[in-house]
Enzyme design. Structure first.
Site, PDB file in Angstrom:
ATOM      1  N   SER A 261       0.646  -1.231   0.243  1.00 33.79           N
ATOM      2  CA  SER A 261       0.020   0.060   0.033  1.00 33.79           C
ATOM      3  C   SER A 261       0.963   1.172  -0.112  1.00 33.79           C
ATOM      4  CB  SER A 261      -0.946   0.066   1.090  1.00 33.79           C
ATOM      5  OG  SER A 261      -0.161   0.163   2.382  1.00 33.79           O
TER       6      SER A 261
ATOM      7  N   ASP B 181      -0.664  -1.347  -4.368  1.00 35.52           N
ATOM      8  CA  ASP B 181      -2.024  -1.041  -4.155  1.00 35.52           C
ATOM      9  C   ASP B 181      -2.192   0.409  -4.114  1.00 35.52           C
ATOM     10  OD1 ASP B 181      -4.707  -1.613  -3.144  1.00 35.52           O
ATOM     11  OD2 ASP B 181      -3.921  -1.398  -1.173  1.00 35.52           O
ATOM     12  N   HIS B 182      -3.501   0.702  -4.845  1.00 32.19           N
ATOM     13  CA  HIS B 182      -3.709   2.161  -4.972  1.00 32.19           C
ATOM     14  C   HIS B 182      -2.781   3.112  -5.477  1.00 32.19           C
ATOM     15  CE1 HIS B 182      -7.722   1.817  -3.266  1.00 32.19           C
ATOM     16  NE2 HIS B 182      -7.362   1.011  -2.313  1.00 32.19           N
TER      17      HIS B 182
ATOM     18  N   ASP C  67      -4.738   4.119  -9.324  1.00 29.43           N
ATOM     19  CA  ASP C  67      -6.000   4.344  -8.593  1.00 29.43           C
ATOM     20  C   ASP C  67      -6.336   6.033  -8.965  1.00 29.43           C
ATOM     21  OD1 ASP C  67      -8.252   5.141  -7.274  1.00 29.43           O
ATOM     22  OD2 ASP C  67      -7.334   4.629  -5.258  1.00 29.43           O
TER      23      ASP C  67
ATOM     24  N   GLU D 175      -9.295   1.800 -11.294  1.00 29.53           N
ATOM     25  CA  GLU D 175     -10.437   1.886 -10.565  1.00 29.53           C
ATOM     26  C   GLU D 175     -11.408   2.734 -10.999  1.00 29.53           C
ATOM     27  OE1 GLU D 175      -9.781   1.895  -6.309  1.00 29.53           O
ATOM     28  OE2 GLU D 175     -11.684   2.771  -5.679  1.00 29.53           O
TER      29      GLU D 175
ATOM     30  N   HIS E  73     -12.479  -3.849  -3.176  1.00 22.97           N
ATOM     31  CA  HIS E  73     -11.764  -3.227  -2.164  1.00 22.97           C
ATOM     32  C   HIS E  73     -12.611  -3.006  -0.643  1.00 22.97           C
ATOM     33  CE1 HIS E  73      -8.054  -1.648  -4.191  1.00 22.97           C
ATOM     34  NE2 HIS E  73      -8.865  -2.161  -5.284  1.00 22.97           N
ATOM     35  N   GLY E  74     -11.961  -2.541   0.400  1.00 26.60           N
ATOM     36  CA  GLY E  74     -12.634  -2.434   1.584  1.00 26.60           C
ATOM     37  C   GLY E  74     -13.015  -3.780   2.262  1.00 26.60           C
TER      38      GLY E  74
ATOM     39  N   ASN F  15      -9.414  -7.587  -1.626  1.00 26.43           N
ATOM     40  CA  ASN F  15      -8.258  -6.827  -1.038  1.00 26.43           C
ATOM     41  C   ASN F  15      -8.816  -6.864   0.637  1.00 26.43           C
ATOM     42  OD1 ASN F  15      -7.563  -6.231  -3.400  1.00 26.43           O
ATOM     43  ND2 ASN F  15      -7.443  -4.194  -3.108  1.00 26.43           N
TER      44      ASN F  15
ATOM     45  N   THR G 215      -7.209  -4.314   7.041  1.00 28.38           N
ATOM     46  CA  THR G 215      -7.821  -3.846   8.178  1.00 28.38           C
ATOM     47  C   THR G 215      -7.922  -5.102   9.056  1.00 28.38           C
ATOM     48  OG1 THR G 215      -8.628  -1.810   7.608  1.00 28.38           O
ATOM     49  CG2 THR G 215      -9.433  -2.513   9.734  1.00 28.38           C
TER      50      THR G 215
HETATM   51  O1  G3H Z   1      -6.581  -1.807  -0.952  1.00 26.71           O
HETATM   52  C1  G3H Z   1      -6.879  -2.236   0.214  1.00 26.71           C
HETATM   53  C2  G3H Z   1      -8.002  -2.587   0.637  1.00 26.71           C
HETATM   54  O2  G3H Z   1      -9.020  -2.314  -0.133  1.00 26.71           O
HETATM   55  C3  G3H Z   1      -8.267  -3.126   1.930  1.00 26.71           C
HETATM   56  O3  G3H Z   1      -9.350  -2.691   2.615  1.00 26.71           O
HETATM   57  O4  G3H Z   1      -8.895  -2.410   5.059  1.00 26.71           O
HETATM   58  O5  G3H Z   1     -11.167  -2.292   4.403  1.00 26.71           O
HETATM   59  O6  G3H Z   1      -9.629  -4.448   4.138  1.00 26.71           O
HETATM   60  P1  G3H Z   1      -9.692  -2.953   4.301  1.00 26.71           P
HETATM   61 ZN    ZN Z   2      -8.396  -0.494  -1.539  1.00 28.34          ZN
END
Ligand code: G3H
Ligand code: ZN
Length: 307
Positions: free
Chosen positions: A50, A82-83, A104, A134, A209-210, A231, A234
């Protein structure tokens, strides 16, 4: 084995209805936890770096650690940016040996996102490296977005088609209801929208993502509708911190940092194993490091043929 690109991996996922976990790692223990999980699960894996990890460890060190651990195992490993923040950073990653890139441009106006994504794809494709792009915005939980705000940022299916055709990107990160860095699993994905996107671009692996905040049922629904890369950051960080806290308590009198860090590493490994099983990527790699042939219909079989 040497690093592989994400191309074959994501197409295998698209064809066989599983998703490859893309796990963020910031340090040696997190990388080891992810790799050990993949090796034990016989799963392909994407280790991603990241923007925060680049600031923390530096691009070359982060890349170097992943390259070394990949050589020690016999399952396919991808090193992914990533991003990716701009054109220049993507080129630096290409030079540093990344086998999968991301630009991104989701915060940019559409035409600017198209233009830079296209430039990155052009150069990366010359040397056979695939690029994730993205479209739509996956927000951040710290911004405390309302449901309406999350909805307003979702990917437009028609625009997705135009975007892919004009840029030549290899995979597309879509906004379908997840939010980055959620601490609990409450997000429900819009499967109808996801399916509408897939109808427009059926041959392009879609990326979620997320994912730390996404409900288990939503993953299971999303994978047969084209989500091929998931992905997770967290959720692994939470496990790492939990291990450290417990380790520091358990070994309160010790001056050896490895004792607590080993507990963190174990927690990361267990969480990655859990996700690999959920995403259906466990067991898809045979004993020679290739994808099982004939491909096993993982998720569709388990879900009662969701198509
Ligand atoms: O690009 C990384 C992710 O989208 C991770 O997201 O922290 O919510 O798992 P996250
Ligand atoms: Zn992400």
């Amino acid at each position: 084995m040497p690093l592989v690109t994400s191309k074959e991996m994501l197409f295998a996922a698209l064809e066989n209805h599983f998703a490859v976990g893309a796990f963020n790692a910031n340090n040696m223990e997190q990388i080891q936890g992810v790799i050990e999980a993949a090796q034990e699960e016989r799963s392909p894996v994407i280790l991603q770096v990241s923007q925060g990890a680049i600031r923390y460890a530096g691009l070359e060190l982060a890349a170097g650690m992943v390259k070394i651990v990949a050589e020690l195992v016999d399952i396919p490993v991808v090193l992914h940016l990533d991003h990716g923040r701009d054109f220049d950073q993507n080129i630096r990653c290409l030079r540093a040996g990344f086998t999968s890139l991301m630009f991104d441009g989701s915060k940019l106006p559409f035409e600017e996102n198209v233009a830079t994504t296209k430039r990155v794809c052009h150069i990366a494709h010359v040397v056979g490296i695939p690029v994730e792009a993205e479209l739509g915005k996956v927000g951040q939980s710290k911004d405390k977005l309302t449901k309406e705000q999350v909805r307003a940022m979702m990917t437009d299916p028609h625009q997705a088609r135009e975007f892919v055709e004009r840029t030549g990107c290899d995979s597309l990160a879509v906004a379908v209801g997840s939010v980055h860095a959620m601490k609990t699993q409450g997000a429900i994905l819009d499967i109808e929208l996801l399916e509408a996107i897939r109808q427009e671009i059926p041959d392009i692996p879609l990326v979620l993502h997320g994912s730390s905040g996404v409900k288990t049922e939503s993953f299971l629904e999303a994978i047969p509708h084209g989500i091929c890369k998931i992905n997770v950051a967290t959720y692994l960080n939470q496990g790492f911190i939990k291990g450290m806290r417990e380790g520091l308590q358990k070994y309160a009198d010790s001056t050896d940092p490895r004792k607590a860090l080993a507990m963190s590493r174990e927690n990361v490994k267990e969480r990655v194993r859990e996700k690999m099983r959920l995403f259906g990527s466990s067991g898809v790699i045979d004993s020679s490091g290739g994808f099982r042939s004939p491909p096993k219909q993982f998720r569709s079989a388990e879900l009662g043929a969701a198509e």
